[in-house]
Design an enzyme around this catalytic site. Structure first.
Site, PDB file in Angstrom:
ATOM      1  N   ASP A  20      -2.248 -12.369-151.943  1.00 37.79           N
ATOM      2  CA  ASP A  20      -2.589 -12.650-153.611  1.00 37.79           C
ATOM      3  C   ASP A  20      -0.883 -12.600-154.354  1.00 37.79           C
ATOM      4  O   ASP A  20      -0.261 -12.457-152.877  1.00 37.79           O
ATOM      5  CB  ASP A  20      -2.932 -10.961-153.775  1.00 37.79           C
ATOM      6  CG  ASP A  20      -2.545 -10.358-155.317  1.00 37.79           C
ATOM      7  OD1 ASP A  20      -2.712 -10.916-155.987  1.00 37.79           O
ATOM      8  OD2 ASP A  20      -3.686  -9.440-154.929  1.00 37.79           O
ATOM      9  N   SER A  21      -0.718 -12.493-155.212  1.00 36.89           N
ATOM     10  CA  SER A  21       1.170 -12.846-155.429  1.00 36.89           C
ATOM     11  C   SER A  21       1.302 -11.571-155.945  1.00 36.89           C
ATOM     12  O   SER A  21       2.606 -11.697-155.964  1.00 36.89           O
ATOM     13  CB  SER A  21       0.628 -13.363-156.696  1.00 36.89           C
ATOM     14  OG  SER A  21       0.015 -12.939-158.117  1.00 36.89           O
ATOM     15  N   GLY A  22       0.692 -10.121-155.659  1.00 35.48           N
ATOM     16  CA  GLY A  22       1.435  -9.530-155.874  1.00 35.48           C
ATOM     17  C   GLY A  22       1.702  -8.351-157.117  1.00 35.48           C
ATOM     18  O   GLY A  22       1.840  -7.016-157.485  1.00 35.48           O
ATOM     19  N   PHE A  24      -1.327  -7.697-159.415  1.00 36.50           N
ATOM     20  CA  PHE A  24      -2.014  -6.808-158.863  1.00 36.50           C
ATOM     21  C   PHE A  24      -1.843  -5.119-159.002  1.00 36.50           C
ATOM     22  O   PHE A  24      -1.601  -4.753-159.497  1.00 36.50           O
ATOM     23  CB  PHE A  24      -3.580  -6.425-158.534  1.00 36.50           C
ATOM     24  CG  PHE A  24      -4.350  -5.689-158.794  1.00 36.50           C
ATOM     25  CD1 PHE A  24      -5.234  -5.223-159.953  1.00 36.50           C
ATOM     26  CD2 PHE A  24      -4.262  -4.175-157.964  1.00 36.50           C
ATOM     27  CE1 PHE A  24      -5.843  -4.058-159.939  1.00 36.50           C
ATOM     28  CE2 PHE A  24      -5.199  -3.711-158.231  1.00 36.50           C
ATOM     29  CZ  PHE A  24      -6.234  -3.204-159.098  1.00 36.50           C
ATOM     30  N   GLY A  42      -8.868 -10.077-162.901  1.00 36.59           N
ATOM     31  CA  GLY A  42      -9.154  -8.898-163.629  1.00 36.59           C
ATOM     32  C   GLY A  42     -10.372  -8.725-163.515  1.00 36.59           C
ATOM     33  O   GLY A  42     -10.829  -8.455-165.236  1.00 36.59           O
ATOM     34  N   ASP A  85     -12.883 -10.796-151.809  1.00 30.46           N
ATOM     35  CA  ASP A  85     -12.359 -10.133-150.764  1.00 30.46           C
ATOM     36  C   ASP A  85     -12.435  -8.287-151.539  1.00 30.46           C
ATOM     37  O   ASP A  85     -12.521  -8.554-152.723  1.00 30.46           O
ATOM     38  CB  ASP A  85     -10.415 -10.593-150.683  1.00 30.46           C
ATOM     39  CG  ASP A  85     -10.082  -9.980-152.295  1.00 30.46           C
ATOM     40  OD1 ASP A  85      -9.317  -8.649-152.286  1.00 30.46           O
ATOM     41  OD2 ASP A  85      -9.845 -10.356-153.187  1.00 30.46           O
ATOM     42  N   HIS A 128     -18.540  -2.395-138.508  1.00 24.46           N
ATOM     43  CA  HIS A 128     -19.439  -2.972-138.468  1.00 24.46           C
ATOM     44  C   HIS A 128     -20.056  -2.990-140.131  1.00 24.46           C
ATOM     45  O   HIS A 128     -20.354  -4.208-140.530  1.00 24.46           O
ATOM     46  CB  HIS A 128     -20.258  -0.954-138.408  1.00 24.46           C
ATOM     47  CG  HIS A 128     -21.530  -1.229-139.319  1.00 24.46           C
ATOM     48  ND1 HIS A 128     -22.578  -1.636-138.477  1.00 24.46           N
ATOM     49  CD2 HIS A 128     -21.864  -0.962-140.710  1.00 24.46           C
ATOM     50  CE1 HIS A 128     -23.645  -1.570-139.298  1.00 24.46           C
ATOM     51  NE2 HIS A 128     -23.755  -1.123-140.721  1.00 24.46           N
TER      52      HIS A 128
END
Length: 376
Positions: free
Chosen positions: A92-94, A96, A221, A271, A340
């Site tokens: 991720d680009s960071g 968020f 988003g 994810d 699990h």
């Protein structure tokens, strides 16, 4: 990176494909365990590879930038060598994480100034700087730097946010194309489609991203406070525009039902921290429903965690035993629950792929949805 689309399910937009990277192939649809700091919490790399059967994991640019830092990662030769994961990695680009720091960050057209959640130190992310950081981390798939507005954002805010995201995306692409990988294998950049819950903004963002002819695309988003039906509507709006011959990644989603609904609408990659975070809090996902292992009803249940053929950890671990471990605050409880739940999520997307390939996805989804959403 290459993407081969094998088939689309009848009466559905669900797809089965293969993403090929220099660190190996990824069969889609796929769920990617989240390894924010280069580690999936409580899970060994061997367990990720052999037991959970993960094909790709995530790292996070914001967190890795702060700890251990780029100097250490470069000396190690990138995140693959640092953490010992030999299969693909996505970062991720960071964006968020930075924008969730609402009280300690400031956004301008140039970038985003923020304070570290660790020590309060001041930092500045720009699109160019984030591309350089992701080059140093060495992920196979890099995300563009964007702004992620809340799901309840008013139209005016969403409009301004999208304008900024589009401008930053063009700067990301310019920096990415003018630089080279650092560790001898290829990297690819995914634009992120934004636009909150507004169809016109989502269409505009999707058209803008698609015009860049990237090797894959992310939908960001969503699952940030909006109703689930709005999320599904936005997925349909965006996927009607994004190229069919490129993978589509829905960021940060979600529940087993979210995965099934999004796969049905043409999403290839997912994810979410839910399998591990909820697992650490005694929530167990199974093919027959959701279990809260803290509940007294499981105290003398000596059946496996998922007894109907999909138990993903050693069957010596019964519901009663793991419940006991949670109440005793034993670390093994969190580890077993995490393994699990991740195994279940990977099983679910493998089953989805199998039914897409044999043409029975719609029927299988109709059977699975009520099972995976009920509380046991």
């Amino acid at each position: 990176m290459q993407f081969t689309l094998h088939t689309t399910a009848p009466r559905s937009a669900a797809r089965a494909g293969t993403i090929t990277t220099d660190h190996g192939a990824i069969e889609t649809p796929i769920f990617m365990p989240v390894g924010t700091l280069g580690s999936v919490k409580g899970v060994h790399m061997r367990e990720l590879r052999d037991d959970i059967k993960a094909q790709i994991i995530l790292g996070n640019t914001y967190h890795l930038y702060l700890r251990p830092g780029m100097e250490v990662l470069q000396k190690a030769g990138g995140l693959h060598r640092f953490n010992g994961w030999e299969r693909p990695i996505l970062t991720d680009s960071g964006g968020f994480q930075v924008f969730s720091l609402a009280g300690i960050r400031k956004i301008t057209r140039e970038g985003c100034e923020f304070r570290s959640h660790i020590d309060g130190s001041k930092h500045f992310f720009t699109p160019e700087g984030v591309m350089d950081i992701e080059r140093k981390i060495g992920a196979d798939i890099m995300m563009a730097f964007d702004e992620c507005p809340p799901g309840t954002a008013e139209y005016g805010y969403a409009r301004r946010s999208l304008d900024l995201t589009k401008e930053w995306l063009e700067r990301c692409v310019a920096r990415f194309t003018s630089t080279e990988p650092l560790y001898g294998y290829s990297q690819t950049l995914f634009p992120i489609v934004q636009g909150c819950v507004y169809p016109d903004l989502r269409r505009e963002s999707a058209h803008h991203a698609a015009a860049l002819n990237a090797e894959g695309y992310a939908i960001g988003g969503l699952a940030v406070g909006e109703p689930a039906e709005k999320m599904y509507e936005m997925i349909e709006v965006v996927n009607a525009i994004l190229p069919t011959d490129r993978p589509r990644y829905l960021m940060g989603v979600g529940t087993p039902a979210n995965l099934l609904e999004a796969i049905d609408r043409g999403v290839d990659m997912f994810d979410c921290v839910m399998p591990t975070r909820n697992g650490r809090n005694a929530m167990i996902f199974t093919a027959d429903g959701i279990i809260n292992l803290r509940n007294a009803k499981w105290a003398d249940d000596f059946s496996p965690l998922d007894p109907n053929g999909t138990c993903f950890v050693d069957t010596v671990y019964t519901k009663a035993y793991i419940r006991h471990l949670f109440h005793a605050k034993e670390l093994l409880a969190m580890q077993v629950a995490s393994i699990h739940n991740l195994s279940f999520y990977l099983w679910l997307v493998r089953e989805a792929r199998k039914h897409i390939l044999d043409g029975s996805f719609k029927e299988w989804k109709a059977e699975m949805l009520p099972r995976v959403t009920r509380r046991l």
